[in-house]
Write an enzyme that holds these catalytic residues in place. Structure first.
Site, PDB file in Angstrom:
ATOM      1  N   LYS A  65       1.008  -1.483   0.022  1.00  0.00           N
ATOM      2  CA  LYS A  65      -0.093   0.135   0.071  1.00  0.00           C
ATOM      3  C   LYS A  65       0.736   1.214  -0.031  1.00  0.00           C
ATOM      4  O   LYS A  65       0.628   2.275  -0.437  1.00  0.00           O
ATOM      5  CB  LYS A  65      -1.117  -0.006   1.073  1.00  0.00           C
ATOM      6  CG  LYS A  65      -1.994  -1.014   1.000  1.00  0.00           C
ATOM      7  CD  LYS A  65      -2.989  -0.891   2.281  1.00  0.00           C
ATOM      8  CE  LYS A  65      -3.750  -2.234   2.180  1.00  0.00           C
ATOM      9  NZ  LYS A  65      -4.930  -2.252   3.325  1.00  0.00           N
ATOM     10  N   ASP A 101     -10.205   1.867   3.029  1.00  0.00           N
ATOM     11  CA  ASP A 101     -10.235   1.164   3.924  1.00  0.00           C
ATOM     12  C   ASP A 101     -11.133   1.803   5.109  1.00  0.00           C
ATOM     13  O   ASP A 101     -11.992   1.145   5.807  1.00  0.00           O
ATOM     14  CB  ASP A 101      -8.757   0.863   4.473  1.00  0.00           C
ATOM     15  CG  ASP A 101      -7.821  -0.183   3.582  1.00  0.00           C
ATOM     16  OD1 ASP A 101      -8.544  -1.235   3.262  1.00  0.00           O
ATOM     17  OD2 ASP A 101      -6.859  -0.042   3.531  1.00  0.00           O
TER      18      ASP A 101
END
Ligand code: ATR
Length: 271
Positions: A65, A101
């Site tokens: 990420k 997220d």
């Protein structure tokens, strides 16, 4: 048929292909969604290969990420704040980076679990990438306090400083900042079946949530229940909701999540 993929290392157990294929079926779209294993340091090459194959988007998972954040030609405000990217969209020869997220967690907590966040006091265990990604969205959801606790205190201090919000504080010694409405485990301890060392009395009357799901969340959630948590939930709902948010980013349509979540839940509870 449009092509998407989840890139990570390892990625063999990712549920993302199943979730996105279910969303595609529920919304009448033709989508191919693959898993691609990409060792750290090789994301740029993997994205070039995906683009050459006609790929229009990618989900990025552990441990890539941060690399995706660095590679994105354009970043959404929520990706910039999380300093991490889990959703890439192909545009004008480059990749736009986003992070779904936090939105996935907030949706799971408030809608699926039915735990309101406004004015609630939240204890956050962990200060790594996962904690960093959810701190801002929790504050935006109107919580009263975010008390951050980490095995390595300097990382908790850095996370609180990055929040730049008076509601975000480092847990005091002995953790006298309770009681809490919600305790979130954002540590990686569950990866090895363990749980973080936590202050005593933390769970009395609180709800407990683990960002991990299934067997990896069990040690923390059992401990929470045994120490007075009134409700517990693992992160399967967050996984499905962050995927739904990515699906929306790519396709402009919000898929129904309940049927997908209940199907996966039935399977995971058998593991
Ligand atoms: P992630 O992206 O999953 O957050 P990370 O950035 O490596 O991964 O962060 C892992 C987090 O889990 C950190 O908060 C880490 O604590 P430290 O900063 O002290 O390393 C925490 N963690 C991992 N294993 C742990 C354990 N056994 N007990 C307590 N905390 C743990």
């Amino acid at each position: 048929m449009s092509l998407y993929a989840v890139l990570g290392y390892p990625v063999g157990h990712s549920l993302s292909p199943r979730i996105h294929e279910a969303f595609a079926a529920l919304t009448g779209r033709a989508v191919r969604y693959e898993r691609r294993e990409v060792p750290p340091g090789q994301l740029a090459a993997a994205l070039s290969a995906l683009a050459a194959d006609g790929g229009q988007g990618a989900n990025i998972t552990v441990p890539l990420k941060g690399e995706a954040f660095a590679l994105a030609a354009r970043l959404s405000a929520r990706a910039r704040r999380a300093r991490a990217v889990n959703t890439l969209s192909r545009e004008d020869g480059g990749w736009a980076g986003d992070n779904t997220d936090g939105a996935g967690l907030v949706c799971d907590l408030t809608v699926n679990c039915g735990w309101p966040l406004r004015d609630r006091r939240v204890f956050l265990a962990g200060a790594g990438g996962a904690a960093q990604g959810i701190a801002g969205p929790l504050l935006d959801a109107g919580i009263a306090a975010l008390v951050v606790f980490n095995r390595t205190p300097g990382r908790a201090e850095a996370l609180v400083a990055a929040c730049a919000d008076p509601r975000a504080v480092v847990a005091s010694a002995g953790c006298a900042d309770g009681p809490f409405d919600l305790v979130i485990n954002a540590t990686a301890a569950g990866l090895s079946g363990g749980l973080p060392a936590l202050p005593a009395g933390l769970f009395a009357g609180a709800a407990a949530y683990d960002l991990m799901y299934g067997p990896k969340a069990r040690a923390f959630l059992s401990y929470a229940r045994a120490h007075g948590a009134r409700q517990v939930a693992d992160g399967l709902g967050m996984l499905v909701e962050q995927a739904a948010e990515s699906f929306f980013v790519w396709h402009g349509v919000r898929p129904p999540t309940a049927p997908v979540l209940s199907r996966l839940r039935a399977e995971i509870d058998q593991v």
